[in-house]
Design an enzyme around this catalytic site. Structure first.
Site, PDB file in Angstrom:
ATOM      1  CB  ILE A 189      -0.825   1.273  -4.152  1.00  6.35           C
ATOM      2  CG1 ILE A 189      -0.163  -0.072  -4.404  1.00  6.35           C
ATOM      3  CG2 ILE A 189      -2.004   1.456  -5.079  1.00  6.35           C
ATOM      4  CD1 ILE A 189      -1.106  -1.224  -4.164  1.00  6.35           C
ATOM      5  CB  SER A 230     -14.336   1.324 -23.409  1.00  8.33           C
ATOM      6  OG  SER A 230     -13.109   1.535 -23.990  1.00  8.33           O
ATOM      7  CG  ASP A 254      -3.230   6.356  -1.074  1.00 11.96           C
ATOM      8  OD1 ASP A 254      -2.875   5.563  -1.965  1.00 11.96           O
ATOM      9  OD2 ASP A 254      -3.048   6.168   0.136  1.00 11.96           O
ATOM     10  CG  ASP A 308      -2.208  -0.687   0.925  1.00  8.71           C
ATOM     11  OD1 ASP A 308      -2.592  -1.536   1.742  1.00  8.71           O
ATOM     12  OD2 ASP A 308      -2.813  -0.393  -0.122  1.00  8.71           O
ATOM     13  CG  HIS A 349     -17.761   8.596 -18.395  1.00 12.49           C
ATOM     14  ND1 HIS A 349     -18.408   7.685 -19.197  1.00 12.49           N
ATOM     15  CD2 HIS A 349     -18.328   8.502 -17.173  1.00 12.49           C
ATOM     16  CE1 HIS A 349     -19.337   7.065 -18.483  1.00 12.49           C
ATOM     17  NE2 HIS A 349     -19.305   7.532 -17.251  1.00 12.49           N
ATOM     18  CD  GLU A 407      -3.249   1.558   3.697  1.00 11.09           C
ATOM     19  OE1 GLU A 407      -2.839   0.759   4.541  1.00 11.09           O
ATOM     20  OE2 GLU A 407      -2.527   2.439   3.173  1.00 11.09           O
ATOM     21  CB  CYS A 464     -15.307   6.287 -24.723  1.00 12.90           C
ATOM     22  SG  CYS A 464     -16.672   5.630 -23.759  1.00 12.90           S
ATOM     23  CB  SER A 474     -20.270  -1.540 -19.038  1.00 18.31           C
ATOM     24  OG  SER A 474     -21.531  -1.493 -19.645  1.00 18.31           O
TER      25      SER A 474
END
Lengths: 435, 393
Positions: B83, B233, B121, B80, B165, B119, B207, B235
């Protein structure tokens, strides 16, 4: 009379020196009421620094002083405080000598008029006596040197002090009767800040009076003398401007100094009337209103000349006051100059109608200026309207003061010739009204 | 995870040792190979920046996407502390979530990617373009806590995953602002100039995602996108119990792919490029490797998605000469001369320290002084008369 003057000068110098060494000096130097874009010391230093770097000081919008100031301070910049103290002292001494001479002239004229029976019989209490006039020059010097406005202006090292001293020398030269010197100093004063141009009329009237030339439009000697004086003035002005060209080999200073004074591009708040108005103005109308405001300064000269042609020194006083109130970037140093003359007309006290209110207004406004500035700029709880309100009130106070003195002067003149107890046709007491 | 590596290579090393006993030169060659492998990638630490840029309940799938990648990356070893997870909205505790405290990435609620050990951030309104760029470039106010910083260095491999998006050349943040592909490219160039990454893998699932990597110009960047310019793109699957789409197709198949990876796997990037063909994804995923120095064949998935510590245990000594890895230096010698200055060298300190001498002061011209004083003297004598002249001379 020299000894008290020396004492006053010493006291003034001490006060200034003490303030220079204190921490207030920096605070005062930054105040907008004392330092305007035209005469702030910071800008002089900046301009000279630019010059040292090889750049013309007029290339930005910072420096708006004349080349003669560049020349003066190029050599004297380390002694700046001393220079300003000496300037103030010189101004005070010049005013002292000028008023001393003026008192002699007034007294002589009064004596002449009494002998010619021009005065009404019951005006004995209005006649000025040498006893009461004895201390007036000292009071003038005192008023100038110890005026808090002058002290603040000196501590802030605002070049307004230099402008004031040139005007004071001009007044001294005029009252002494030397047309040449008067023209030279007037040209210098006009060269420094544009507005003393309007002092041409009272100086001319005074000199004509002194030469016993009657002011009639058809009189040849009148026009001859006027032409002489005007040509002296214009020639000196042209010579000074051409000389300034040779300092930096450019005409840059003309738009930077005179263009700046006339077109008012910088809208930093000050104690004048221009900034707020032009901050609100649409660009479309700004040229028109700039012209209107500038004409307002020069406009009162002709009517005042017609009304006050017998009393040119009072005319000079009123004109100085009008310049200080309506100029584009006034500071308290300009106010101090005309306030120094108030003791000369202390005999008008009994005719002043609003003097208490006006002095209160002026004092309160002087104290409220920094308060409302702090509230506007630092605390953020006020806005420019508050500060402008105080500016307006201060200027209204000044205008009312001048018109009060004007009215009192004219009233006294009227009483002198028509007697103190005025009666109407039917015998009841009459009131004098200014029409 | 990390323990498997020395285990596997221990076996390998043991085998090598045995062979060593048999034939020397061959052994030396084998050890050299292993040393070569050791230096194959050149990174020493891994970071991940995972960004979900959309808010509102119906964008549940973007949060699920990001959390799925987070899960995989954490499973493969990135801690973590390395990241930076940015989620623009809180789906787990959204009032419309029928299963609070969960975020599912598979229908029938099979896989909950939320949990106690997630976690986040940057959360909610902290996910802005400015904060994202600040994280990338490191230009962060001093009061920012460590968990919000990308403390990478020039030996870091960074995975940047973005979803939300987007459109042709931009990605929408929070429904109120966008980041453009030019900004992103410039941010990556800043990172390169500041030596903030060794290699960068950029994955975007929006997309027209390929438009976001079109403008990259910094070296060592590999980019993947879920769709080409002009394509959307799509779903993957709605869950009727939760009521929204749970995942995007591309990330769903990437997640499936990543579930097969373990820290010791040797799967390379070419396999990742094959994930989600058009038949499954409807859009055409794209990738960009021209800025990347290594051959994608040689790039392991775990170089970016995992934090694989390279531990090789051997009792032999290996001499490390220049060519031991066959590792091309990033900057061939002849390019060094034209290399732009390192950051510290960009300030002309030597020039600043040794200031030029002060220029000569300005002096008023002689003609001016002469003229001025002549005038003053003339005025003086005009006023007071010529008779004073004899006192002067």
């Amino acid at each position: 009379m020299a000894a008290p003057l020396v004492l006053v000068v010493l006291a003034a110098v001490t006060v200034r020196a003490a303030l220079y060494r204190s921490s207030l000096a920096v605070f005062i130097a930054e105040r907008v009421e004392v330092a305007s874009p035209l005469n702030a010391w910071k800008r002089v230093v900046e301009g000279l620094a630019l010059l040292d770097l090889g750049v013309s000081p007029y290339s930005g919008a910072i420096f708006h002083e004349t080349p003669l100031i560049i020349y003066l301070f190029h050599f004297l910049i380390e002694y700046a405080e001393l220079v300003f103290m000496i300037t103030d002292v010189l101004t005070a001494v010049a005013l002292y000598l000028a008023i001393q001479d003026f008192n002699k002239v007034v007294f002589k004229k009064q004596k002449l008029l009494i002998e010619l029976d021009k005065y009404a019989p019951d005006v004995a209490e209005l006649i000025q006596t040498p006893m009461e006039m004895h201390y007036i020059p000292l009071k003038v010097a005192l008023f100038y040197l110890l005026n808090p406005y002058t002290v603040m202006s000196c501590v802030a090292k605002s070049t307004c002090a230099i402008n004031n001293s040139v005007v004071a020398f001009f007044i001294l030269a005029t009252i002494k009767g030397s047309a040449f010197l008067s023209a030279v100093f007037l040209a210098l004063a006009t060269y420094q800040s544009l507005y003393p141009l309007t002092l041409f009329a009272p100086a001319l009237l005074y000199l004509l009076q002194r030469q016993f030339i009657p002011i009639k439009l058809k009189s040849k000697s009148f026009w001859l003398y006027t032409m002489q004086y005007a040509s002296l003035y214009l020639c000196s002005l042209v010579v000074i401007i051409c000389l300034s060209f040779f300092l930096l080999n450019s005409w840059d200073f003309i738009p930077s100094v005179y263009g700046f004074i006339l077109s008012v591009p910088d809208l930093t708040p000050n104690i004048g009337l221009f900034w707020y108005f032009f901050a609100e103005m649409f660009e479309h109308f700004s040229l028109f209103f700039v012209c209107v405001f500038q004409i307002n300064v020069f406009f009162y000269t002709i009517p005042l000349a017609i009304k006050l042609k017998e009393h040119p020194v009072f005319f000079m006083f009123v004109q100085l006051a009008i310049i200080s109130i309506f100029k584009s970037y006034p500071t308290v140093g300009d106010v101090a100059l005309y306030m120094a003359f108030l003791p000369v007309w202390s005999h008008l006290y009994r005719f002043l109608r609003n003097i208490f209110i006006l002095s209160c207004v002026l004092i309160f406004c002087s104290f409220l200026f920094p308060v409302l500035w702090h509230l506007w700029i630092y605390a953020g709880s006020a806005n420019s309207n508050f500060y402008y309100a105080i500016t307006l009130t201060f200027n209204i106070g000044q205008i009312l003061l001048i018109s009060d003195y004007f009215y009192a002067f004219l009233r006294r003149e009227y009483y002198l010739t028509h007697g103190l107890h005025l009666t109407r046709q039917d015998g009841t007491e009459a009131m004098l009204v200014l029409k | 995870m990390a323990a498997a590596v020395p285990g596997a290579t221990r076996a390998g090393a043991a085998a090598v040792l045995l062979l060593l006993g048999c034939c020397g030169p061959v052994l030396a060659g084998g050890l050299q190979d292993q040393a070569e492998q050791f230096f194959r990638s050149g990174h020493t630490n891994n970071w991940a920046v995972l960004v979900c840029t959309s808010r509102f309940w119906f964008n549940y799938r973007h949060v699920a996407n990001t959390l799925s990648v987070y899960r995989s990356v954490k499973r493969l070893g990135i801690p973590d502390s390395h990241i930076v997870l940015m989620l623009a909205d809180d789906m787990a505790c959204n009032p419309r979530n029928p299963k609070p405290a969960t975020v599912f990435s598979h229908k029938n609620m099979e896989l909950n990617v939320y949990g106690d050990d997630v976690e986040v951030d940057y959360r909610s309104y902290e996910v802005t373009v400015e904060n994202f760029l600040r994280v990338l470039t490191g230009r962060i106010p001093p009061s920012t806590p460590r968990s919000k910083r990308l403390l990478s260095d020039d030996r870091s491999n960074i995975l940047i995953y973005m979803t939300g998006h987007g459109g042709n050349g931009f990605l929408k943040f929070q429904d109120s602002e966008e980041i453009t592909n030019v900004e992103l490219a410039d941010a990556f160039e800043q990172m390169w100039q500041k030596r903030r990454y060794n290699e960068l893998l950029f994955i975007i699932d929006t997309c027209q995602g390929a438009s976001m990597y079109e403008r990259f110009y910094s070296p060592n960047i590999m980019a993947l996108a879920s769709s080409q310019v002009g394509e959307d793109s799509l779903s993957h699957q709605p869950d009727l119990g939760i009521g929204v789409h749970l995942m995007d197709r591309y990330t769903f198949y990437v997640l499936e792919f990543l579930e097969e990876i373990h820290p010791a796997s040797q799967t390379n990037m070419n396999d990742l490029f094959q994930v989600c063909p058009k038949s499954l994804c409807v859009s055409t995923p794209g990738h960009r490797t021209d800025l990347f120095q290594r051959d994608p064949q040689n790039v392991l998935i775990t170089d970016f998605f995992g934090s694989v510590r390279k531990v090789e245990i051997t009792t032999e000594t290996v001499s490390l000469d220049q060519d031991v890895a066959g590792f091309e230096s990033k900057f061939p010698e002849e390019e060094l001369a034209t290399e732009p200055l390192k950051y510290a060298e960009q300030l002309p300190v030597a020039q600043i320290i040794h200031q030029k001498p002060k220029q000569k002061d300005w002096h008023p011209p002689g003609g001016f002084i002469l003229g001025l004083w002549a005038l003053i003297i003339m005025v003086f004598f005009k006023t007071y008369g010529i008779k004073h002249m004899k006192h002067v001379f």
